[in-house]
Design an enzyme around this catalytic site. Structure first.
Site, PDB file in Angstrom:
ATOM      1  N   HIS A 207      26.473  35.682  14.059  1.00  0.00           N
ATOM      2  CA  HIS A 207      27.658  34.813  14.016  1.00  0.00           C
ATOM      3  C   HIS A 207      27.337  33.337  14.227  1.00  0.00           C
ATOM      4  O   HIS A 207      28.226  32.505  14.143  1.00  0.00           O
ATOM      5  CB  HIS A 207      28.695  35.251  15.051  1.00  0.00           C
ATOM      6  CG  HIS A 207      28.310  34.918  16.461  1.00  0.00           C
ATOM      7  ND1 HIS A 207      27.381  35.645  17.162  1.00  0.00           N
ATOM      8  CD2 HIS A 207      28.685  33.914  17.279  1.00  0.00           C
ATOM      9  CE1 HIS A 207      27.227  35.109  18.363  1.00  0.00           C
ATOM     10  NE2 HIS A 207      27.999  34.058  18.462  1.00  0.00           N
TER      11      HIS A 207
HETATM   12  C1  UD1 Z   1      32.405  31.291  19.903  1.00  0.00           C
HETATM   13  C2  UD1 Z   1      31.441  30.463  20.765  1.00  0.00           C
HETATM   14  C3  UD1 Z   1      30.063  31.088  20.727  1.00  0.00           C
HETATM   15  C4  UD1 Z   1      30.110  32.555  21.109  1.00  0.00           C
HETATM   16  C5  UD1 Z   1      31.098  33.258  20.188  1.00  0.00           C
HETATM   17  C6  UD1 Z   1      31.211  34.727  20.532  1.00  0.00           C
HETATM   18  C7  UD1 Z   1      31.831  28.048  20.832  1.00  0.00           C
HETATM   19  C8  UD1 Z   1      31.347  26.739  20.346  1.00  0.00           C
HETATM   20  N1  UD1 Z   1      31.286  29.115  20.232  1.00  0.00           N
HETATM   21  O1  UD1 Z   1      31.961  31.199  18.550  1.00  0.00           O
HETATM   22  O2  UD1 Z   1      29.229  30.409  21.659  1.00  0.00           O
HETATM   23  O3  UD1 Z   1      28.833  33.114  20.962  1.00  0.00           O
HETATM   24  O4  UD1 Z   1      32.385  32.628  20.342  1.00  0.00           O
HETATM   25  O5  UD1 Z   1      32.004  35.405  19.614  1.00  0.00           O
HETATM   26  O6  UD1 Z   1      32.649  28.091  21.729  1.00  0.00           O
HETATM   27  N2  UD1 Z   1      38.186  33.520  14.549  1.00  0.00           N
HETATM   28  C9  UD1 Z   1      39.005  34.567  14.270  1.00  0.00           C
HETATM   29  N3  UD1 Z   1      39.670  35.185  15.294  1.00  0.00           N
HETATM   30  C10 UD1 Z   1      39.534  34.773  16.577  1.00  0.00           C
HETATM   31  C11 UD1 Z   1      38.691  33.702  16.868  1.00  0.00           C
HETATM   32  C12 UD1 Z   1      38.012  33.086  15.851  1.00  0.00           C
HETATM   33  O7  UD1 Z   1      39.165  34.958  13.124  1.00  0.00           O
HETATM   34  O8  UD1 Z   1      40.159  35.401  17.465  1.00  0.00           O
HETATM   35  C13 UD1 Z   1      37.458  32.866  13.445  1.00  0.00           C
HETATM   36  C14 UD1 Z   1      38.159  31.613  12.967  1.00  0.00           C
HETATM   37  O9  UD1 Z   1      37.960  31.492  11.598  1.00  0.00           O
HETATM   38  C15 UD1 Z   1      37.428  30.527  13.686  1.00  0.00           C
HETATM   39  C16 UD1 Z   1      36.009  31.088  13.712  1.00  0.00           C
HETATM   40  O10 UD1 Z   1      36.177  32.488  13.893  1.00  0.00           O
HETATM   41  O11 UD1 Z   1      37.520  29.300  13.064  1.00  0.00           O
HETATM   42  C17 UD1 Z   1      35.155  30.521  14.791  1.00  0.00           C
HETATM   43  O12 UD1 Z   1      35.777  30.703  16.082  1.00  0.00           O
HETATM   44  P1  UD1 Z   1      35.327  29.784  17.311  1.00  0.00           P
HETATM   45  O13 UD1 Z   1      36.052  30.170  18.533  1.00  0.00           O
HETATM   46  O14 UD1 Z   1      35.401  28.337  16.900  1.00  0.00           O
HETATM   47  O15 UD1 Z   1      33.783  30.073  17.456  1.00  0.00           O
HETATM   48  P2  UD1 Z   1      32.958  31.444  17.366  1.00  0.00           P
HETATM   49  O16 UD1 Z   1      32.146  31.422  16.114  1.00  0.00           O
HETATM   50  O17 UD1 Z   1      33.816  32.629  17.622  1.00  0.00           O
END
Ligand code: UD1
Length: 371
Positions: A207
């Protein structure tokens, strides 16, 4: 006040809340809503027996600046209304950074301020292209107490000039939750339901933006994993970010099914619930990942792990544990062959004994008494 935002936080917060209950410490839980999908959030609250949050900020996804700013703006009034003596942040996600900044600047009307504690302090990848590295460094430098999970954390903090008196090696709270729920995880029927019972199989998660966001990175990774899939069934439990990237990049994979379990190949599912994932991980012949927490969980379970990244902020998993860093995509297949033909290495690091959260909460109480 304990802060949870994203999936890996929930595993750590579960351990801390459990320890608070045991030590009769009142805890208030804030969920920022950084992760909000049922599969990334609700399922974890249920399976890890985390109580409903006292405050849900519902911030959702966004750019780093947008998400961090929304968490800060939503958290400040909650902090000032509740006025906890200590704010405890865990890990390295944007919620960790945002709430640390707010807590470190807060002053209550009586002139006192909250005591800021960082659990899992001191980890460093030395890679500033990782957003988590900025989150770690800033959080550590504004915290009042830094609770460390492995010896590298202490060394990094001292080298950065942090007062050693603020630093304590308490061990790994993520492993507390693993040990508490390992028995139940091993009893789940996840392997049977996938047709994998008694078979050699591998488990994959990806991821990190550096691996999944661009076709030049993700395409070759998927092709290498497909080659390994010819030797044993591999399941990619894809984070939504990875699922969306694969769809954008036209990288289609089959869902797991009987033919895959029998003949092998690379199949893709969505993110799995905690107990199913740990149950599968414990039985896997190998795990390939770019996650931080999974490097630690495989070390605790004695399962070989190939980490698909040029660096790790958790070097104890390489020095003492089961983890091997694979810095270039061309090395994935040779590393896989080497691991499969060798003995199962590794030992569990010091203080990864299921009691780290108790040590963490005791360390916080100890400091609050002295303040
Ligand atoms: C976040 C953390 C990362 C951690 C990971 C675990 C940061 C910078 N990154 O990354 O350190 O390893 O979580 O999973 O804080 N999305 C969904 N559903 C959700 C949440 C997110 O579909 O409930 C999708 C969205 O398109 C979103 C993308 O995932 O834009 C990224 O989510 P985000 O919280 O920004 O970062 P992660 O990649 O999940």
């Amino acid at each position: 006040m304990v802060i949870a935002g994203a999936r890996p936080n929930f595993v750590k917060v579960a351990a801390l809340l459990h320890a608070c209950r045991e030590l009769e410490v009142r805890a208030c839980l804030v969920h920022t809503g950084q992760h909000y999908d049922k599969d990334l959030s609700d399922v974890f609250f249920d399976q890890l027996e985390i109580p409903r949050p006292d405050h849900s900020l519902g911030v959702g996804s966004g750019s780093h600046a947008g998400q961090t700013a929304r968490i800060m703006a939503a958290f400040e009034p909650v902090l000032l209304a509740e006025r906890p003596r200590a704010v405890v942040v865990v890990g390295d996600v944007n919620s960790t950074l945002a709430c640390s900044l707010v807590a470190s600047k807060a002053v209550y009307p009586d002139g006192t301020r909250p005591f800021l504690v960082h659990v899992e302090a001191g980890l460093r990848s030395f890679d500033r292209t990782m957003p988590e590295e900025t989150n770690r460094v800033v959080t550590d430098h504004v915290s009042d107490l830094l609770l460390v999970s492995e010896p590298s954390g202490e060394a990094n903090l001292i080298r950065e000039g942090i007062d050693p008196d603020k630093v304590r090696l308490v061990g790994n709270v993520m492993i507390d939750t693993l040990r508490r729920l390992e028995g139940r995880a091993r009893q789940t029927r996840a392997a049977e339901d996938l047709g994998l019972a008694g078979k050699r199989f591998g488990l994959v998660t990806l991821h990190r933006p550096s691996n999944v966001d661009k076709a030049e990175s993700l395409g070759p990774l998927i092709r290498a994993l497909e080659r390994i899939g010819q030797e044993m069934p591999l399941l990619l439990a894809a984070h939504p970010r990875t699922g969306q990237a694969m769809e954008r990049q036209g990288l289609a994979l089959a869902q797991p099914g009987p033919e895959w379990a029998e003949k092998g190949g690379l199949a893709r599912s969505g993110p799995l619930p905690y107990l199913d994932f740990i149950g599968l991980m414990a039985r896997a012949a190998i795990v390939l990942t770019d996650s931080g927490g999974i490097q630690e969980e495989t070390t605790a379970l004695g399962v070989p792990c190939l980490t698909l990244r040029p660096n790790t902020e958790r070097p104890v998993t390489v020095d003492q544990g089961t983890n091997i860093l694979v810095t270039r995509t061309e090395e994935i297949i040779p590393s896989f062959r080497k691991v499969m033909s060798g003995p199962r290495p590794g030992r569990v690091p010091d203080k990864w004994d299921g009691r780290a959260a108790l040590r963490a909460v005791r360390a916080i109480l100890d400091r609050l008494e002295k303040n």
